[in-house]
Design an enzyme around this catalytic site. Structure first.
Site, PDB file in Angstrom:
ATOM      1  N   ILE A 178       0.574  -1.159   0.082  1.00 55.65           N
ATOM      2  CA  ILE A 178      -0.108  -0.108  -0.090  1.00 55.65           C
ATOM      3  C   ILE A 178       0.845   1.204   0.034  1.00 55.65           C
ATOM      4  O   ILE A 178       2.037   1.343   0.680  1.00 55.65           O
ATOM      5  CB  ILE A 178      -0.844  -0.096   1.295  1.00 55.65           C
ATOM      6  CG1 ILE A 178      -0.220   0.065   2.472  1.00 55.65           C
ATOM      7  CG2 ILE A 178      -1.864  -1.172   1.295  1.00 55.65           C
ATOM      8  CD1 ILE A 178      -1.103   0.383   3.760  1.00 55.65           C
TER       9      ILE A 178
ATOM     10  N   GLN B 235      -3.101  -6.234   7.343  1.00 53.15           N
ATOM     11  CA  GLN B 235      -1.947  -5.989   6.277  1.00 53.15           C
ATOM     12  C   GLN B 235      -2.354  -5.349   4.912  1.00 53.15           C
ATOM     13  O   GLN B 235      -1.264  -4.644   4.563  1.00 53.15           O
ATOM     14  CB  GLN B 235      -1.600  -7.647   6.023  1.00 53.15           C
ATOM     15  CG  GLN B 235      -0.309  -7.782   5.503  1.00 53.15           C
ATOM     16  CD  GLN B 235       0.769  -7.433   6.497  1.00 53.15           C
ATOM     17  OE1 GLN B 235       0.671  -7.433   7.812  1.00 53.15           O
ATOM     18  NE2 GLN B 235       1.857  -6.958   6.124  1.00 53.15           N
ATOM     19  N   GLU B 236      -3.395  -5.261   4.526  1.00 49.50           N
ATOM     20  CA  GLU B 236      -3.767  -4.647   3.390  1.00 49.50           C
ATOM     21  C   GLU B 236      -3.616  -3.026   3.498  1.00 49.50           C
ATOM     22  O   GLU B 236      -3.053  -2.283   2.715  1.00 49.50           O
ATOM     23  CB  GLU B 236      -5.297  -5.028   2.955  1.00 49.50           C
ATOM     24  CG  GLU B 236      -5.247  -6.322   2.212  1.00 49.50           C
ATOM     25  CD  GLU B 236      -4.633  -6.448   0.910  1.00 49.50           C
ATOM     26  OE1 GLU B 236      -4.106  -5.387   0.404  1.00 49.50           O
ATOM     27  OE2 GLU B 236      -4.262  -7.485   0.194  1.00 49.50           O
ATOM     28  N   SER B 237      -4.405  -2.468   4.554  1.00 50.48           N
ATOM     29  CA  SER B 237      -4.486  -0.950   4.531  1.00 50.48           C
ATOM     30  C   SER B 237      -4.398  -0.616   6.011  1.00 50.48           C
ATOM     31  O   SER B 237      -4.598   0.802   5.961  1.00 50.48           O
ATOM     32  CB  SER B 237      -6.039  -0.771   4.077  1.00 50.48           C
ATOM     33  OG  SER B 237      -7.035  -1.189   4.904  1.00 50.48           O
TER      34      SER B 237
END
Length: 643
Positions: free
Chosen positions: A3, A488-490
């Site tokens: 990201i 973990q993504e954002s």
């Protein structure tokens, strides 16, 4: 998906500042290099917490002609700040490019950060004074798979002119760049090859265009170094898709036309490509490659674990440097090798070294020892006085102001620079300050830095939990796993955007969002709605359920597919079942390998923080089923691509 946070939460936008419009207008004028507009807007912002940015923008625009006194005045007034470091970096580059070396040498020692361009200019500066101490440091840039920064390029040219970069060094760099598929840089490296050895640009273009075709029809003169290197380059590029075919060609007589050193190099190149494609033949290729560095030994170890050759795994780790062997990854796998080879006491000793670490391998080691997860006791909460103290730190105040106006890149730089060297108490206070301001990513990452005093309820925050939990239940997904993915993504930033184009809480790609919305028959869907937590969570969990079903319910495979795309995850499956931990460690992409391990560790910790009965990490990883034949994985248009 890695990201790059660029958009602010709606919570920040809900707290408008009367000077925000003026600040954004000033930034726009700076980015457009509109000096008149910036000068017009600037007076409105004097006294603003972000006034140092306005001053920086104005000074940067006239930096090539700025007086040293003006630059030093700004650096002095903003000493120790991220902006001062940024300006000093910019100024040093200007000084070097304009040849103001005495001033460069005066200012360079004050630079704290490591900037490759400035470091190379510093090396060039030392060379101009006939200081030979820069040569060893220069090698780290020469031996790195990237274009040379300007200062190191100038230094390389001077070394080449003086005969200090010879044919062997030039060809070694060319090979390295080809191996990294940096063909533009490889072409440019030809300027350091002796003229008599230079590759014909048309032939190189033909190799780049179709390496396999070149190998089938090559008419190389193996007495010429250029032709030999061209063939090696073609094999390197061709092995990226079919290392077995290249190995067959190489062992079928072609290798006899090359020196022993070249033969070892090609076998090593094939071994690395083969290991990253999980070919068991790679172990034999490594045996023909001679001495290996730590990265090469790591892949030899990975293919050994993938083939469950525990003796070879232990042997590979034994040959690593002391620093590499002490890494938690190889400490754990050495323990596993010892256990599989019949030495349980020795194995437990290795597991015990890392079992207390709150990490993927720390948890796996604890599982091997039968130690259940217990969240560390929560440290005393920060007092209001402690929070007031950190909120008064200019760097943190600027960071929060920048978050509010959607300047997340600058805000994150300010925050990270400011919390350097903070002790646990200050980190916890800063994390709480971020939490109160709904800067969820900063709260999580700051709490994650503590060494002794911890607050795992902040490390594993769960904003939007009601929305995410409801969507998880509706898709029959475990809530802790969904939270682990979102963390973990954002880091729960609803406006997060990746360089690949993914957006929102669950970092959904535009084509994937359109595909899922159509499958779900979602009414009134538009790309802009991915900023809505409920819409993003709905699409993200739908896709997560889809890949979990496609990959036989394996959360490890599904996480890999969510990050790198189902097509890649399909390729990484074996023809026989693979232990989940082995699968995770042998993922070829560094980013996806790290992502999968962190998602699975996150899941365990969220389960514990939320008070559910924690399933051991090793149990969660389970066994990745063998590849199905034919593989029933439906494609999704423009599925996620790792950057």
């Amino acid at each position: 998906m890695a990201i790059l946070l660029m958009a602010a939460d709606s919570t920040f936008a809900a707290k408008p500042d009367p000077q925000d419009a003026a600040l954004l207008a000033a930034r726009d004028a700076f980015e457009r290099n509109n000096r008149a507009k910036l000068a017009q807007v600037a007076p409105q912002l004097e006294g603003n917490v972000l006034w140092p940015y306005v001053e920086y923008w104005q000074l940067f625009q006239r930096l090539p002609a700025a007086r040293a006194e003006d630059v030093r005045d700004y650096l002095s007034r903003n000493s120790g700040s991220a902006l001062a470091e940024l300006l000093r970096t910019d100024w040093l580059k200007v000084l070097a490019k304009s040849g103001r070396w005495e001033l460069f040498r005066e200012e360079y020692p004050a630079l704290s950060a490591d900037d490759p361009d400035v470091t190379c200019y510093a090396l060039w500066s030392r060379a101009k004074r006939e200081d030979n101490s820069q040569r060893e440091q220069f090698k780290t840039f020469w031996n790195a798979p990237r274009d040379l920064p300007d200062g190191c390029l100038q230094l390389a040219r001077s070394f080449y002119k003086a005969g200090e970069i010879g044919s062997s060094e030039a060809w070694a760099r060319f090979r390295m760049l080809v191996d990294a598929s940096l063909m533009g840089a490889a072409r440019r490296s030809m300027e350091f090859v002796p003229r008599a050895e230079t590759i014909d640009p048309k032939k190189l273009a033909a190799v780049i265009r179709s390496p396999a075709k070149f190998l089938r029809n090559t008419q190389a003169d193996y007495a010429k170094v250029a032709d030999r290197e061209l063939v090696i380059a073609a094999m390197t590029l061709a092995s990226d898709t079919d290392p077995l075919a290249v190995a067959k060609l190489w062992s079928g007589g072609l290798s006899e036309k090359f020196s022993a050193e070249d033969v070892r190099y090609v076998w090593l190149m094939l071994a690395m490509n083969g290991a990253q494609r999980h070919l068991p033949e790679a172990l034999g290729w490594f045996a023909k490659a001679g001495s290996l560095n730590d990265e090469q030994l790591a892949w030899r170890a990975r293919i050994a674990m993938r083939t469950e050759n525990w003796a070879e795994l232990r042997n590979s780790i034994d040959r690593m440097s002391q620093v590499a062997r002490n890494d938690a990854i190889w400490t754990y796998w050495y323990g596993r090798a010892e256990r599989e080879l019949g030495s349980p006491l020795e194995a437990d000793g290795y597991f015990g070294r890392i079992a207390g670490e709150h990490s993927f391998y720390g948890r796996l080691a604890s599982d091997e020892l039968g130690v259940r997860l217990r969240i560390p006791p929560r440290a005393p909460l920060p007092t209001e006085a402690e929070i007031a103290e950190v909120s008064a730190i200019p760097g943190l105040a600027r960071a929060l102001a920048l978050y509010r106006i959607d300047m997340r890149t600058e805000a994150t730089r300010e925050w990270l620079w400011t919390i350097r060297g903070m002790d646990d108490r200050k980190l916890l206070a800063a994390a709480e300050l971020a939490r109160r301001n709904e800067a969820w990513d900063r709260a999580i990452s700051t709490a994650d830095r503590t060494l002794v005093a911890h607050n795992f309820s902040v490390r594993y925050l769960a904003p939007y939990r009601e929305v995410l939990a409801e969507k998880a239940r509706s898709r029959d997904l475990e809530e802790s796993w969904v939270l682990g993915v979102v963390r973990q993504e954002s880091r729960f930033i609803i406006g997060a955007k990746s360089s690949a184009g993914a957006s929102g809480l669950m970092q959904v790609m535009r084509p994937t969002a359109k595909w899922a919305a159509q499958r779900m028959r979602l009414k009134n869907f538009s790309w802009s709605r991915l900023r809505e937590p409920e819409v993003n969570a709905s699409l993200g969990t739908y896709y997560l359920r889809h890949v979990l079903d496609q990959f036989d319910g394996s959360p490890v495979l599904a996480a890999a597919a969510y990050n790198a795309g189902p097509s890649r995850a399909k390729l990484w499956r074996g023809t026989t079942p693979v232990e989940g931990a082995i699968f995770a460690e042998t993922i070829p992409f560094v980013e996806t390998r790290d992502y999968v391990k962190k998602v699975m560790a996150n899941t365990v910790y969220y389960s514990a923080v939320l008070g559910t009965e924690p399933t051991p990490l090793k149990t969660r990883l389970g066994v990745v089923p063998a590849r199905r034949t034919p593989e029933g994985v439906a494609s999704i248009p423009n599925e996620p691509v790792v950057q």
